[in-house]
Design a protein around this motif. Structure first.
Motif, short mmCIF file in Angstrom:
data_model
loop_
_atom_site.label_atom_id
_atom_site.label_comp_id
_atom_site.label_asym_id
_atom_site.label_seq_id
_atom_site.Cartn_x
_atom_site.Cartn_y
_atom_site.Cartn_z
N ARG A 16 12.34 -20.46 74.31
CA ARG A 16 11.30 -19.79 75.11
C ARG A 16 9.96 -20.50 74.97
O ARG A 16 9.22 -20.68 75.94
CB ARG A 16 11.16 -18.32 74.71
N LYS A 19 10.02 -23.67 76.96
CA LYS A 19 9.89 -23.39 78.40
C LYS A 19 8.44 -23.08 78.75
O LYS A 19 7.94 -23.51 79.80
CB LYS A 19 10.79 -22.23 78.80
N ARG A 20 7.76 -22.36 77.89
CA ARG A 20 6.35 -22.05 78.15
C ARG A 20 5.50 -23.32 78.13
O ARG A 20 4.60 -23.50 78.95
CB ARG A 20 5.84 -21.05 77.13
#
Length: 194
Positions: A16, A19-20
């Protein structure tokens, strides 16, 4: 089982985060593209305005030269009037009057395109110089914004490669500084002087 779940949890959190950061990099790259286009446009505008100002000042100089030559010729012809035959004096007076009218027209000749007299040319040339200076100020702001965005992309990318999360935050901060410079380039390019 718990170790396996913890490992999956850490992997999911890492994914995550990556992805950020990828989204941050994409956003910074998109902003960089917009800033580069705006900076290129500002640079072209500055060059055009500089050429316009140079052309107007050249036209002003040409008008000044014409005016000076005519003034000297008119003065000389007026001095020669008493020595002329009476039948030539009237023609000479008309010629001097025409030259004096041309001298006045060269000084001020308002028109629909802004005028082509010396006074009007000075005003137009100074306006072109002001536009050039504004465009150069915009270009400077966009250059600073571009540099900040590039640095922000490098920092955010490095955070993924070396796994140091605070580099992504630093990249986002530098990107925010770049965004401020970009906004200044659009709305207040002369606010800061470097």
């Amino acid at each position: 089982m718990k170790a396996h779940e913890a490992s999956e949890n850490v992997s999911e959190v890492h994914e995550r985060g990556a992805k950020r950061v990828a989204l941050l990099i994409a956003t910074l790259a998109a902003l960089l593209a917009i800033i580069e286009v705006a900076g290129g446009n500002a640079e072209q505008d500055a060059q055009k305005s500089n050429v316009d100002a140079a052309n107007l000042w050249s036209f002003y100089q040409a008008k000044t030269i014409r005016q000076t030559v005519l003034r000297a010729d008119a003065d000389r012809l007026e001095l020669d009037l008493p020595a002329m035959a009476p039948e030539r004096q009237e023609a000479a007076r008309k010629l001097v009057a025409q030259w004096r009218a041309d001298i006045a027209r060269y000084e001020s000749e308002p028109g629909p395109t802004g005028g082509e007299g010396r006074r009007e040319l000075v005003t137009r040339a100074k306006a072109a110089e002001a536009l050039r200076d504004l465009s150069l100020a915009k270009d400077d702001m966009f250059d600073f914004a571009s540099a900040a965005m590039q640095l922000a992309i490098v920092l955010a990318s490095a955070s993924v490669v070396v796994g140091i999360g605070w580099l992504a935050f630093l990249g986002a901060g530098v990107g925010a500084v770049g965004a401020v410079f970009a906004i200044l380039g659009f709305v207040a390019p002369t606010l800061l002087h470097f």
